[in-house]
Enzyme design. Structure first.
Site, PDB file in Angstrom:
ATOM      1  N   ASP A 196       0.846  -1.190   0.000  1.00  0.00           N
ATOM      2  CA  ASP A 196       0.000   0.000   0.000  1.00  0.00           C
ATOM      3  C   ASP A 196       0.886   1.248   0.000  1.00  0.00           C
ATOM      4  O   ASP A 196       2.099   1.151   0.218  1.00  0.00           O
ATOM      5  CB  ASP A 196      -1.005   0.006   1.163  1.00  0.00           C
TER       6      ASP A 196
ATOM      7  N   ASN B 231      -9.337  -1.617  12.569  1.00  0.00           N
ATOM      8  CA  ASN B 231     -10.673  -1.662  11.961  1.00  0.00           C
ATOM      9  C   ASN B 231     -10.805  -2.851  11.002  1.00  0.00           C
ATOM     10  O   ASN B 231     -11.777  -2.940  10.265  1.00  0.00           O
ATOM     11  CB  ASN B 231     -10.966  -0.355  11.217  1.00  0.00           C
TER      12      ASN B 231
ATOM     13  N   GLU C  13      -9.933  -0.626   3.335  1.00  0.00           N
ATOM     14  CA  GLU C  13     -10.723  -0.235   4.492  1.00  0.00           C
ATOM     15  C   GLU C  13     -12.103  -0.879   4.395  1.00  0.00           C
ATOM     16  O   GLU C  13     -12.609  -1.120   3.294  1.00  0.00           O
ATOM     17  CB  GLU C  13     -10.891   1.293   4.520  1.00  0.00           C
TER      18      GLU C  13
ATOM     19  N   HIS D   1      -8.747  -3.607   8.497  1.00  0.00           N
ATOM     20  CA  HIS D   1      -8.218  -3.440   7.141  1.00  0.00           C
ATOM     21  C   HIS D   1      -6.970  -4.310   6.942  1.00  0.00           C
ATOM     22  O   HIS D   1      -6.272  -4.649   7.894  1.00  0.00           O
ATOM     23  CB  HIS D   1      -7.944  -1.965   6.814  1.00  0.00           C
TER      24      HIS D   1
HETATM   25  P1  PGA Z   1       0.718  -1.950  12.467  1.00  0.00           P
HETATM   26  O1  PGA Z   1      -0.261  -1.673  11.239  1.00  0.00           O
HETATM   27  O2  PGA Z   1       1.472  -3.189  12.106  1.00  0.00           O
HETATM   28  O3  PGA Z   1       1.581  -0.743  12.533  1.00  0.00           O
HETATM   29  O4  PGA Z   1      -0.146  -2.157  13.667  1.00  0.00           O
HETATM   30  C1  PGA Z   1      -1.090  -2.668  10.777  1.00  0.00           C
HETATM   31  C2  PGA Z   1      -2.052  -2.114   9.761  1.00  0.00           C
HETATM   32  O5  PGA Z   1      -2.638  -1.034   9.980  1.00  0.00           O
HETATM   33  O6  PGA Z   1      -2.274  -2.762   8.724  1.00  0.00           O
END
Ligand code: PGA
Length: 243
Positions: free
Chosen positions: A69, A137, A144, A139
């Site tokens: 992403d 959330n 999302e 995602h």
């Molecule tokens: P994080 O992010 O590994 O920094 O918790 C995960 C994500 O939002 O996909």
């Protein structure tokens, strides 16, 4: 095949187990197409792989890397791009040349860049291994909720919780990006092997929903249960809330 859920004692154990998992796949296929998440969770795995690369007990230098992403609208050369993070954390420590890192478009004609990215995935014969984290959330990448199983690589609007979570990676005075670009669920669900990682108590509820709740676009990570071969690697605090 139901996901295998591997619960590790803590983040260090999770990182070692994740590195073992990746190393086994790379040993069988040194030029595998690997989709590489940024975020905090996989950093321990990447650091462990880098250590093994230096020690000569692992060789990731032939891998093809696919970015998961990206933020939209920040300059391509900005060090806050997720592309730059992918290079720093994964490609450079493993001595993977940048020409073998497939970048998502953050600027210009994004639809065109996404189509080119998808052609590169197809040319590689699909993704062999997707290394993923999960947002609070639900995602994966910047898919999302709601994002269904057939979503393609595309520009997206980031959810408010994602913008808040990303704020920690940005300078205090600078506005956090509100739009992004993500590999779609279609490509993620089609990966031959998938490693989904979560660490810490803040992820416990969403990991439960993703693994035990309905498979639904409202929790995009739950769609990974339709993948061919999903391994979920969690530490105890992300699984049962133990310290
Ligand atoms: P994080 O992010 O590994 O920094 O918790 C995960 C994500 O939002 O996909």
């Amino acid at each position: 095949m139901p996901p295998s859920i591997l619960v590790q004692r803590d983040y260090d154990d999770l990182s070692r187990a994740g590195a073992d998992f990746v190393a086994e796949i790379v040993a069988a296929r040194p030029d595998a197409a690997v989709l590489v998440a940024t975020g905090e969770t996989p950093m321990g795995v990447y650091a462990e792989l880098a250590r093994r690369q230096e020690a000569g007990t692992f060789d990731g230098s032939l891998l093809q890397v696919f970015q998961l992403d990206e933020y939209a609208g920040i300059p391509d050369h900005d060090r806050r791009t997720l592309y730059a993070w992918t290079l720093r954390a994964f490609a450079d420590p493993l001595h993977i040349p940048h020409r073998r890192v497939v970048r998502l478009p953050g600027n210009g004609d994004i639809a065109d860049g996404c189509a080119a990215y998808d052609r590169s995935v197809a040319a590689a014969g699909g993704i062999h291994l997707a290394i993923l984290g999960i947002g609070i959330n639900g995602h994966v990448g910047f898919n999302e909720p709601p994002s269904d199983r057939w979503t393609t690589t595309r520009a997206v609007r980031l959810a408010p919780e994602t913008i808040r979570a990303n704020a920690r990676y940005w300078g205090q005075r600078e506005p956090v990006a509100r739009r992004g670009v993500t590999v779609g669920m279609m490509t993620l669900v089609s990966a031959r092997r998938t490693l989904l990682m979560a660490s810490g108590r803040s992820k416990r509820d969403i990991v439960r929903r993703a693994m035990r709740g309905p498979v639904s676009a409202d929790v995009p990570a739950s769609l990974l249960r339709d993948a061919d071969d999903l391994t979920v690697l969690v530490d105890r605090s992300a699984w049962d809330g133990a310290a």
